[in-house]
Design an enzyme around this catalytic site. Structure first.
Site, PDB file in Angstrom:
ATOM      1  N   HIS A  69       0.843  -1.205   0.000  1.00  0.00           N
ATOM      2  CA  HIS A  69       0.000   0.000   0.000  1.00  0.00           C
ATOM      3  C   HIS A  69       0.874   1.249   0.000  1.00  0.00           C
ATOM      4  CE1 HIS A  69      -3.297   2.675   0.761  1.00  0.00           C
ATOM      5  NE2 HIS A  69      -4.151   1.710   1.011  1.00  0.00           N
ATOM      6  N   HIS A 109      -4.350   5.255  -3.364  1.00  0.00           N
ATOM      7  CA  HIS A 109      -5.594   6.023  -3.422  1.00  0.00           C
ATOM      8  C   HIS A 109      -5.446   7.054  -4.535  1.00  0.00           C
ATOM      9  CE1 HIS A 109      -6.467   5.199   1.134  1.00  0.00           C
ATOM     10  NE2 HIS A 109      -6.326   4.098   0.434  1.00  0.00           N
ATOM     11  N   GLU A 144      -7.353   2.163  -5.999  1.00  0.00           N
ATOM     12  CA  GLU A 144      -8.306   1.689  -4.995  1.00  0.00           C
ATOM     13  C   GLU A 144      -9.651   2.389  -5.167  1.00  0.00           C
ATOM     14  OE1 GLU A 144      -6.727   1.360  -1.051  1.00  0.00           O
ATOM     15  OE2 GLU A 144      -8.697   1.080  -0.141  1.00  0.00           O
ATOM     16  N   ASP A 178     -12.252  -2.009  -2.280  1.00  0.00           N
ATOM     17  CA  ASP A 178     -12.352  -1.982  -0.821  1.00  0.00           C
ATOM     18  C   ASP A 178     -13.840  -2.059  -0.462  1.00  0.00           C
ATOM     19  OD1 ASP A 178     -12.658  -0.899   1.878  1.00  0.00           O
ATOM     20  OD2 ASP A 178     -10.539  -0.340   1.742  1.00  0.00           O
ATOM     21  N   ASP A 225     -15.882   6.425   5.117  1.00  0.00           N
ATOM     22  CA  ASP A 225     -14.614   5.679   5.159  1.00  0.00           C
ATOM     23  C   ASP A 225     -14.118   5.435   6.578  1.00  0.00           C
ATOM     24  OD1 ASP A 225     -12.255   4.403   4.655  1.00  0.00           O
ATOM     25  OD2 ASP A 225     -11.309   6.061   3.578  1.00  0.00           O
ATOM     26  N   GLU A 257      -7.985  -5.010   6.629  1.00  0.00           N
ATOM     27  CA  GLU A 257      -7.271  -3.758   6.875  1.00  0.00           C
ATOM     28  C   GLU A 257      -7.638  -3.070   8.169  1.00  0.00           C
ATOM     29  OE1 GLU A 257      -8.237  -1.333   3.406  1.00  0.00           O
ATOM     30  OE2 GLU A 257      -6.069  -1.208   3.147  1.00  0.00           O
TER      31      GLU A 257
HETATM   32 ZN    ZN Z   1     -10.531   3.218   4.017  1.00  0.00          ZN
HETATM   33 FE    FE Z   2      -8.542  -0.052   1.641  1.00  0.00          FE
HETATM   34 FE    FE Z   3      -6.360   2.112   1.061  1.00  0.00          FE
END
Ligand code: ZN
Ligand code: FE
Ligand code: FE
Length: 278
Positions: A69, A109, A144, A178, A225, A257
């Site tokens: 990541h 991201h 993502e 995600d 989020d 995560e």
């Molecule tokens: Zn997130």
């Molecule tokens: Fe994620």
């Molecule tokens: Fe992420």
């Protein structure tokens, strides 16, 4: 029967071999890690000997399809030039680091356009990828899916599809979905067939390379989020079990995560392995 490929976010503080051993200890056969401090900045020197040890551990235990990541503070489509330049430098350096462990994924991201508008944001992400992707020799870069918080780009599949379409050479560009983010973005995971069908129509299922399997602290469409542990949020264990069993996700890595202790991750992995029908 194919074994479920599942793991969690691991700390890099002990190096690669330690991550391999941690993965084995919790019955993970993949994992994620930050390529550098998640807040950005200089990365620790990679030691070849440590990587060799890791590669042996990974081979012996069928650990693969790692999903590294990028620091989440990078913003490839900021309105500030120096912020975009910094994101590019970090990602170019990360691509060199990924070469130590060839054949894995690197997800990032897409960023927040900070008021410039979606069109300019997408164009800036494309420009960055046009410079970064040619240097990714043995790595697949993943965009993502985002929750659509504030000016975030990537809350709709169409936005990711447009980035992929515009990139010059997109052969090593894919998507990491995600579950918390798409739920928060408004995709109703009660009807998974519909969500994956829509993803297939808009992006193409062949681009789906990894899944961040997280529950959400908020109801669908909240654009917040905030991740939650498996089965403890609004998405719930039934839906998340359906995600790992859906034909659209067969064989791809699932990454937990939501922050947890190693032992907590071990329990979540066991929970999902028990739900997997193969
Ligand atoms: Zn997130
Ligand atoms: Fe994620
Ligand atoms: Fe992420």
């Amino acid at each position: 029967m194919e074994k479920l490929r599942i793991g969690c976010h691991l700390s890099t503080s002990g190096g690669y071999a330690q991550m391999g051993n941690d993965a084995v200890s919790i019955n993970a056969n993949t994992f994620a890690f930050f390529t550098r401090n998640p807040r950005g900045g200089a990365a620790k020197e990679i030691e070849a000997e440590d990587v060799d040890k890791f590669i042996a551990i990974a081979k012996a235990n069928d650990i693969k399809n790692l999903v590294a990541h990028a620091p989440y503070t990078l913003n490839p489509c900021s309105s500030t030039d120096s912020t975009r330049e910094y994101a590019k430098e970090m990602m170019l350096d990360d691509m060199k680091r990924m070469e130590y462990t060839p054949g894995n994924y690197y997800n990032f991201h897409p960023g927040s356009h900070t008021g410039q508008g979606l069109e300019i944001g997408i164009q800036e992400i494309v420009e960055l990828l046009d410079e970064v992707l040619p240097t990714a020799k043995n790595t697949t870069v993943l965009l993502e899916t985002m929750a659509g918080k504030g000016s975030e780009v990537g809350g709709r599949f169409e936005e990711l599809a447009e980035i992929i379409r515009r990139v010059k050479n997109n052969s090593n560009l894919g998507v990491c979905m995600d579950t918390c983010h798409i739920w928060d973005a408004g995709y109703d995971l009660h009807d998974l067939d519909k969500v994956f069908h829509e993803f297939d129509d808009v992006v193409g299922l062949e681009r789906l390379k990894a899944i961040h399997i997280n529950d959400s602290k908020n109801p669908i469409g909240a654009h917040k989020d905030r991740h939650e542990k498996i089965g403890q949020g609004y998405i719930g264990l039934d839906i998340l079990s359906n995600v790992i069993n859906h034909e659209a996700t067969r064989g791809i890595p699932f990454i937990l995560e939501t922050p947890n202790e190693l032992d907590g991750y071990k329990q979540e992995i066991e929970l999902l392995r028990n739900k997997y029908k193969g």
